[in-house]
Design an enzyme around this catalytic site. Structure first.
Site, PDB file in Angstrom:
ATOM      1  N   CYS A   1       0.820  -1.220   0.000  1.00  0.00           N
ATOM      2  CA  CYS A   1       0.000   0.000   0.000  1.00  0.00           C
ATOM      3  C   CYS A   1       0.849   1.263   0.000  1.00  0.00           C
ATOM      4  O   CYS A   1       0.637   2.177  -0.804  1.00  0.00           O
ATOM      5  CB  CYS A   1      -0.977  -0.017   1.169  1.00  0.00           C
ATOM      6  SG  CYS A   1      -0.232   0.000   2.807  1.00  0.00           S
TER       7      CYS A   1
ATOM      8  N   HIS B   1      -2.780   0.889   6.890  1.00  0.00           N
ATOM      9  CA  HIS B   1      -3.083   0.873   5.469  1.00  0.00           C
ATOM     10  C   HIS B   1      -3.259   2.302   4.962  1.00  0.00           C
ATOM     11  O   HIS B   1      -3.780   3.167   5.667  1.00  0.00           O
ATOM     12  CB  HIS B   1      -4.360   0.075   5.199  1.00  0.00           C
ATOM     13  CG  HIS B   1      -4.698  -0.052   3.742  1.00  0.00           C
ATOM     14  ND1 HIS B   1      -3.845  -0.609   2.816  1.00  0.00           N
ATOM     15  CD2 HIS B   1      -5.805   0.317   3.037  1.00  0.00           C
ATOM     16  CE1 HIS B   1      -4.406  -0.588   1.622  1.00  0.00           C
ATOM     17  NE2 HIS B   1      -5.599  -0.022   1.730  1.00  0.00           N
TER      18      HIS B   1
ATOM     19  N   GLU C   1      -5.707   1.666  -4.600  1.00  0.00           N
ATOM     20  CA  GLU C   1      -4.970   1.069  -3.497  1.00  0.00           C
ATOM     21  C   GLU C   1      -4.329  -0.246  -3.909  1.00  0.00           C
ATOM     22  O   GLU C   1      -4.741  -0.887  -4.876  1.00  0.00           O
ATOM     23  CB  GLU C   1      -5.902   0.804  -2.313  1.00  0.00           C
ATOM     24  CG  GLU C   1      -7.036  -0.161  -2.638  1.00  0.00           C
ATOM     25  CD  GLU C   1      -7.903  -0.525  -1.448  1.00  0.00           C
ATOM     26  OE1 GLU C   1      -7.484  -0.305  -0.299  1.00  0.00           O
ATOM     27  OE2 GLU C   1      -9.022  -1.049  -1.681  1.00  0.00           O
TER      28      GLU C   1
END
Length: 373
Positions: free
Chosen positions: A272, A321, A337
């Site tokens: 990520c 994240h 993402e």
């Protein structure tokens, strides 16, 4: 079908490159898919599933099978070897983890010096080492009542145990159908092995077909438009924990858990924060490497209610994240993402529940029309 015919349907799709981006380490998004009897979405009657491999992975599998035939190894021995190689290296011949090397992650000298005297990164030689130990330790492997995974464990003596090998039997059986028996077909197609073309015209970024959305995203400025286009150019690239640099996707690393179970250490891709780091580097903006550091020092903190395309979206009370806000399309806020191990870079609706943080980080200062609704 002869093995050489596997590549007869290879198709190379080349689009006009509208953005000049640094050339990264090659990221394979190629796939070879076996045809199941009815539809590729269903398993075969024997419980096997159509194989889905990159072309380099297929070459490793072919080398294992060819070596087996040269040593008069039976079909069951081939299936055992394919199960082991898929778990140990994801059919990557050049993987090195500490002293463990190659498709079978062999550590020299091995039992009775079986893993010495050859390049363990050579898939054929590594397979010969594997089968040598198989014949020595389980000479009656073909009729042995134990499971393939248990027999493989006798050869490997893996600390992870036989259970790690068992899930790969359907794939190994399916590959054996193609490469050993010649009773099933496989077609290979190239996907995109580099950044795809994404049109960025001033502040307008055209969403590519791979986004699964039709429309244009309006960035706050030309620099942010370049960032958005850079992130979108790698849609479909594998998630690889620890992967991603300012130049593009890179090989992932081990985490001792979920990433290892998904073979991230053998993939070239992004995690990520690696995707965010890469995308902003294309506009000359340097971000920290991890999602937590990007939240702490990636730029100005802005309320989610004022988010603009290009802003970084975070998850976790302790951040775990990060994604990039794309804007609102048809009334829905979207982001790009690299979600998690086993997944790929994709466009997703912004998940505002759970541990979503109601704030974003803006690495490039500046305004622009508020597009958050």
């Amino acid at each position: 079908m002869r093995v050489k015919a596997l590549f007869a349907s290879v198709v190379l799709v080349v689009g006009a490159l509208l953005l000049v981006l640094p050339r990264p380490e090659k990221a394979e998004a190629l796939s070879c898919t076996g045809a199941a009897p009815e539809t590729t979405a269903r398993p075969a009657p024997d419980g096997s599933t159509p194989p889905d491999l990159s072309l380099p992975q297929l070459e490793v599998a072919k080398s294992i099978v060819a070596t087996a035939k040269g040593m008069a190894i039976t079909r069951r021995g081939v299936v055992i070897a394919l199960q082991i190689a898929r778990q140990e290296s994801r059919f990557e011949a050049d993987v090195v983890v500490g002293r463990a090397t190659g498709a079978f992650q062999q550590i020299a000298p091995g039992p009775d010096n079986a893993y010495t005297g050859y390049d363990r990164k050579n898939a054929s030689m590594a397979a010969k080492g594997f089968f040598t130990v198989l014949l020595a330790r389980v000479p009656g492997y073909d009729t042995d009542p134990r499971s393939n995974a248990d027999i493989g464990q006798v050869v490997q003596a893996s600390g992870a145990g036989a259970s790690k090998y068992e899930p790969w039997r359907p794939l190994a059986e399916s590959l054996a159908n193609v490469l050993y028996d010649g009773t099933a077909a496989m077609t290979c197609q190239t996907g995109q092995s580099g950044p795809r073309a994404v049109r960025a015209d001033g502040v307008d970024v055209q969403l590519p077909p791979e986004a699964g959305l039709a429309g244009t995203v309006k960035a706050p400025g030309p620099e942010t438009a370049r960032v958005l286009a850079a992130a979108l150019s790698w849609l479909g690239t594998p998630y690889a924990w620890g992967g991603g640099t300012a130049s593009g996707p890179s090989r992932g690393i081990r985490d001792g858990g979920v990433a290892d179970a998904n073979g991230d250490f053998a993939k070239v891709g992004f995690d990520c924060s690696g995707l965010m780091l890469y995308s902003y580097a294309q506009a000359g903006v340097s971000l920290p490497r991890t999602s937590r550091a990007q939240h702490a020092g990636g730029g100005a903190v802005v309320p989610w209610s004022a988010a603009l395309p290009g802003d970084l979206v975070f998850y976790g009370a302790v951040v775990h994240h990060v994604a990039m806000f794309l804007g609102v399309v048809n009334g829905v806020p979207y982001m790009v993402e690299a979600p998690q191990s086993g997944d790929v870079v994709k466009v997703s609706p912004v998940r505002t529940g759970g541990d979503f943080r109601a704030e974003v980080v803006r690495p490039i200062p500046g305004g622009g029309a508020d597009q958050h609704v």
